[in-house]
Design a protein around this motif. Structure first.
Motif, mmCIF file in Angstrom:
data_model
loop_
_atom_site.group_PDB
_atom_site.id
_atom_site.type_symbol
_atom_site.label_atom_id
_atom_site.label_comp_id
_atom_site.label_asym_id
_atom_site.label_seq_id
_atom_site.Cartn_x
_atom_site.Cartn_y
_atom_site.Cartn_z
ATOM 1 N N TYR A 83 0.762 -1.358 -0.119
ATOM 2 C CA TYR A 83 -0.121 -0.155 0.067
ATOM 3 C C TYR A 83 0.820 1.260 -0.067
ATOM 4 O O TYR A 83 2.119 1.174 0.277
ATOM 5 C CB TYR A 83 -0.905 -0.010 1.036
ATOM 6 N N ASN A 84 0.272 2.225 -0.506
ATOM 7 C CA ASN A 84 1.092 3.570 -0.343
ATOM 8 C C ASN A 84 0.716 4.590 0.714
ATOM 9 O O ASN A 84 -0.590 4.627 1.309
ATOM 10 C CB ASN A 84 0.759 4.601 -1.710
ATOM 11 N N THR A 85 1.539 5.095 1.718
ATOM 12 C CA THR A 85 1.477 5.988 2.689
ATOM 13 C C THR A 85 1.038 7.374 2.070
ATOM 14 O O THR A 85 1.295 7.757 0.853
ATOM 15 C CB THR A 85 2.792 6.146 3.737
ATOM 16 N N THR A 86 0.565 8.153 3.103
ATOM 17 C CA THR A 86 0.412 9.573 2.556
ATOM 18 C C THR A 86 1.687 10.494 2.232
ATOM 19 O O THR A 86 1.575 11.149 1.356
ATOM 20 C CB THR A 86 -0.148 10.228 3.996
ATOM 21 N N GLU A 87 2.671 9.977 2.882
ATOM 22 C CA GLU A 87 4.077 10.455 2.526
ATOM 23 C C GLU A 87 4.502 9.943 1.192
ATOM 24 O O GLU A 87 5.046 10.796 0.543
ATOM 25 C CB GLU A 87 5.062 10.236 3.612
ATOM 26 N N ASP A 88 4.312 8.838 0.947
ATOM 27 C CA ASP A 88 4.352 8.515 -0.587
ATOM 28 C C ASP A 88 4.039 9.351 -1.655
ATOM 29 O O ASP A 88 4.516 9.677 -2.493
ATOM 30 C CB ASP A 88 4.112 7.006 -0.581
ATOM 31 N N ILE A 89 2.658 9.424 -1.239
ATOM 32 C CA ILE A 89 1.806 10.135 -2.346
ATOM 33 C C ILE A 89 2.407 11.532 -2.462
ATOM 34 O O ILE A 89 2.253 12.108 -3.599
ATOM 35 C CB ILE A 89 0.354 10.154 -1.825
ATOM 36 N N LEU A 90 2.351 12.266 -1.436
ATOM 37 C CA LEU A 90 3.040 13.656 -1.246
ATOM 38 C C LEU A 90 4.241 13.563 -2.232
ATOM 39 O O LEU A 90 4.353 14.599 -2.701
ATOM 40 C CB LEU A 90 2.952 14.343 0.040
ATOM 41 N N ILE A 91 5.034 12.946 -1.826
ATOM 42 C CA ILE A 91 6.397 12.932 -2.366
ATOM 43 C C ILE A 91 6.411 12.875 -3.856
ATOM 44 O O ILE A 91 7.094 13.411 -4.698
ATOM 45 C CB ILE A 91 7.602 12.250 -1.825
ATOM 46 N N SER A 92 5.677 11.737 -4.380
ATOM 47 C CA SER A 92 5.499 11.358 -5.628
ATOM 48 C C SER A 92 5.004 12.415 -6.384
ATOM 49 O O SER A 92 5.280 12.844 -7.489
ATOM 50 C CB SER A 92 4.931 9.991 -5.732
ATOM 51 N N TYR A 93 3.712 13.032 -5.975
ATOM 52 C CA TYR A 93 3.087 13.978 -6.833
ATOM 53 C C TYR A 93 3.892 15.165 -6.539
ATOM 54 O O TYR A 93 3.644 16.113 -7.683
ATOM 55 C CB TYR A 93 1.849 14.224 -6.165
ATOM 56 N N ASP A 94 4.559 15.510 -5.552
ATOM 57 C CA ASP A 94 5.022 16.973 -5.650
ATOM 58 C C ASP A 94 6.364 17.154 -6.597
ATOM 59 O O ASP A 94 6.668 17.949 -7.500
ATOM 60 C CB ASP A 94 5.668 17.182 -4.123
ATOM 61 N N PHE A 95 7.258 15.638 -6.820
ATOM 62 C CA PHE A 95 8.250 15.680 -7.882
ATOM 63 C C PHE A 95 7.499 15.765 -9.181
ATOM 64 O O PHE A 95 8.110 16.215 -10.313
ATOM 65 C CB PHE A 95 9.034 14.401 -7.537
ATOM 66 N N GLN A 96 6.311 15.209 -9.536
ATOM 67 C CA GLN A 96 5.755 15.034 -10.595
ATOM 68 C C GLN A 96 4.909 16.304 -11.082
ATOM 69 O O GLN A 96 4.465 16.886 -12.232
ATOM 70 C CB GLN A 96 4.539 14.019 -10.781
ATOM 71 N N ALA A 97 5.053 17.267 -10.142
ATOM 72 C CA ALA A 97 4.339 18.550 -10.556
ATOM 73 C C ALA A 97 4.775 19.342 -11.789
ATOM 74 O O ALA A 97 5.789 19.510 -11.966
ATOM 75 C CB ALA A 97 4.490 19.502 -9.489
ATOM 76 N N GLY A 98 3.666 19.869 -12.704
ATOM 77 C CA GLY A 98 4.299 20.244 -13.861
ATOM 78 C C GLY A 98 3.899 19.211 -15.149
ATOM 79 O O GLY A 98 3.456 19.617 -16.227
ATOM 80 N N THR A 99 3.950 17.886 -14.633
ATOM 81 C CA THR A 99 3.859 16.850 -15.797
ATOM 82 C C THR A 99 2.330 16.519 -16.060
ATOM 83 O O THR A 99 2.208 16.375 -17.545
ATOM 84 C CB THR A 99 4.362 15.438 -15.414
ATOM 85 N N TYR A 100 1.504 16.785 -15.400
ATOM 86 C CA TYR A 100 0.105 16.516 -15.777
ATOM 87 C C TYR A 100 -0.342 17.773 -16.715
ATOM 88 O O TYR A 100 -0.916 17.366 -17.643
ATOM 89 C CB TYR A 100 -0.736 16.439 -14.426
ATOM 90 N N SER A 101 -0.027 18.931 -16.519
ATOM 91 C CA SER A 101 -0.397 20.301 -17.500
ATOM 92 C C SER A 101 0.138 19.970 -18.631
ATOM 93 O O SER A 101 -0.389 20.361 -19.692
ATOM 94 C CB SER A 101 -0.272 21.626 -16.785
ATOM 95 N N GLU A 102 1.532 19.546 -18.572
ATOM 96 C CA GLU A 102 2.214 19.347 -19.828
ATOM 97 C C GLU A 102 1.397 18.417 -20.705
ATOM 98 O O GLU A 102 1.566 18.236 -21.955
ATOM 99 C CB GLU A 102 3.736 18.816 -19.671
ATOM 100 N N ASP A 103 0.984 17.305 -20.111
ATOM 101 C CA ASP A 103 0.519 16.291 -20.721
ATOM 102 C C ASP A 103 -0.915 16.569 -21.547
ATOM 103 O O ASP A 103 -1.231 16.333 -22.448
ATOM 104 C CB ASP A 103 -0.049 14.878 -19.916
ATOM 105 N N TYR A 104 -1.587 17.549 -20.611
ATOM 106 C CA TYR A 104 -2.722 18.066 -21.439
ATOM 107 C C TYR A 104 -2.469 18.756 -22.856
ATOM 108 O O TYR A 104 -3.222 18.358 -23.671
ATOM 109 C CB TYR A 104 -3.326 19.435 -20.635
ATOM 110 N N TRP A 105 -1.418 19.453 -22.667
ATOM 111 C CA TRP A 105 -1.074 19.997 -24.036
ATOM 112 C C TRP A 105 -0.753 19.180 -25.173
ATOM 113 O O TRP A 105 -0.988 19.569 -26.289
ATOM 114 C CB TRP A 105 -0.123 21.233 -24.031
ATOM 115 N N ASN A 106 -0.016 18.171 -24.657
ATOM 116 C CA ASN A 106 0.373 17.110 -25.756
ATOM 117 C C ASN A 106 -0.992 16.186 -26.278
ATOM 118 O O ASN A 106 -0.833 15.561 -27.228
ATOM 119 C CB ASN A 106 1.201 16.078 -25.165
ATOM 120 N N LYS A 107 -1.997 16.018 -25.268
ATOM 121 C CA LYS A 107 -3.372 15.289 -25.493
ATOM 122 C C LYS A 107 -4.418 15.959 -25.264
ATOM 123 O O LYS A 107 -5.220 15.550 -24.789
ATOM 124 C CB LYS A 107 -3.073 14.015 -24.543
ATOM 125 N N LYS A 108 -4.483 17.311 -25.934
ATOM 126 C CA LYS A 108 -5.838 18.060 -25.455
ATOM 127 C C LYS A 108 -6.993 17.430 -25.940
ATOM 128 O O LYS A 108 -8.202 17.558 -25.306
ATOM 129 C CB LYS A 108 -5.442 19.400 -26.392
#
Length: 322
Positions: A31-56
């Motif tokens: 299972y994933n802990t809250t800290e796992d999720i926080l760290i993972s998503y914080d490092f990924q910040a910016g990739t989801y909005s970039e994906d939007y422009w690639n797959k609009k």
């Protein structure tokens, strides 16, 4: 987490590794802990909005289906006698509040807000990662065609800093996904905040095929949401796979819970995440009289996670004397 571990995680991220999987394997858990999720998503910040422009086109198509569902339930909202819903189809009604819990970078929130037939009085969104909220602000500026009142802040879905029954419609979009084992607690917290409807756009283990279930198990995704909701006595009025997602490896479903017309109208819906008591809004922080802690506001983003709290017993003394 110490600096050495952060550097190791950065190396994993830079080499396209899966951060949450790294932590699960390191500690031999499924299972994933809250800290796992926080760290993972914080490092990924910016990739989801970039994906939007690639797959609009994909984003626009999928969010159209989500928007249709939300618009359907907005039409069903019940209002007190002094805030009657206007049945005129071309009239904008501003008497309701809406929240996306786990807003990420706004790639669902922003597209849904543009498609609402009846604009809300106020829209809210929060995420556990400050970096993602910052990216969300940027992304919304890039895509918005019209301004609307919104409040974006840092918060944890296990302890949402919003008052009971304060939001007419609460929804999520794959935000519960990595939280296997915490389904019941998350449902209860979302239900607490909701005034009328909880709408969950999440993977459904129950409706998945064998390959999809294996994928969800491997990544520590949620399962059993429907059973948990029913065991809590919640009224589930809709549960199905979304049309666009039927053949995806991680198929989105919709589950709608009707709570009833229980929305309470507060002057300010934000609250202390621990006590759920009132917050005093200072120049660069919020203060909880109940817990005697201050929550910082960083770059105009309120940080209302329990881990953000700073003990400040003399806060009011200095505010009152300034």
């Amino acid at each position: 987490m110490d600096a050495g571990m952060i550097r190791r995680v950065k190396d994993i991220y830079d080499n396209n590794g899966n951060i949450m999987e790294y932590f699960r394997n390191m500690e031999k858990r499924d299972y994933n802990t809250t800290e796992d999720i926080l760290i993972s998503y914080d490092f990924q910040a910016g990739t989801y909005s970039e994906d939007y422009w690639n797959k609009k086109n994909y984003y626009e198509k999928t969010r159209e289906e989500l928007s249709q569902i939300i618009n359907h339930y907005i039409q069903k909202l019940e209002f007190s006698s002094d805030q009657e819903k206007n049945d005129e189809p071309d009239t904008i009604h501003t008497g309701y509040k809406i929240l996306e819990a786990g807003i990420g970078e706004g790639t669902t929130f922003g597209l849904i807000m543009k498609r609402l037939k009846l604009q809300p009085e106020y829209s809210y969104g929060f995420d556990i990662s400050w970096s993602r909220i910052k990216e969300c602000h940027r992304f919304l500026r890039e895509i918005e065609e019209a301004e609307y009142k919104k409040c974006l802040f840092v918060g944890d879905m296990m302890s949402i800093p919003l008052k009971d029954c304060s939001i007419d419609i609460v929804y999520t979009a794959h935000a519960l996904e990595p939280n296997s084992g915490r389904e019941r607690e998350l449902l209860k917290e979302l239900y607490r905040v909701a005034g009328q409807y909880v709408i969950l756009f999440e993977p459904s283990y129950e409706l998945a095929d064998a390959e999809q279930k294996k994928h969800m198990e491997h990544h520590g995704y949620i399962r059993g949401l429907l059973a948990e909701a029913e065991s809590l006595g919640y009224q589930v009025v809709e549960h199905r796979i979304l049309d666009f997602a039927r053949h995806e490896i991680n198929p989105s479903s919709v589950m709608v819970i009707y709570k009833g017309a229980e929305t309470v109208r507060y002057d300010d819906v934000l609250c202390d995440p621990v006590s759920k008591g009132e917050l005093v809004h200072g120049k660069s922080s919020y203060f909880s009289k109940d817990c005697l802690v201050a929550y910082p506001i960083i770059e105009d983003i309120p940080c209302l996670n329990i881990t953000n709290a700073v003990l400040a017993t003399k806060y009011l003394d200095h505010i009152n004397n300034s």
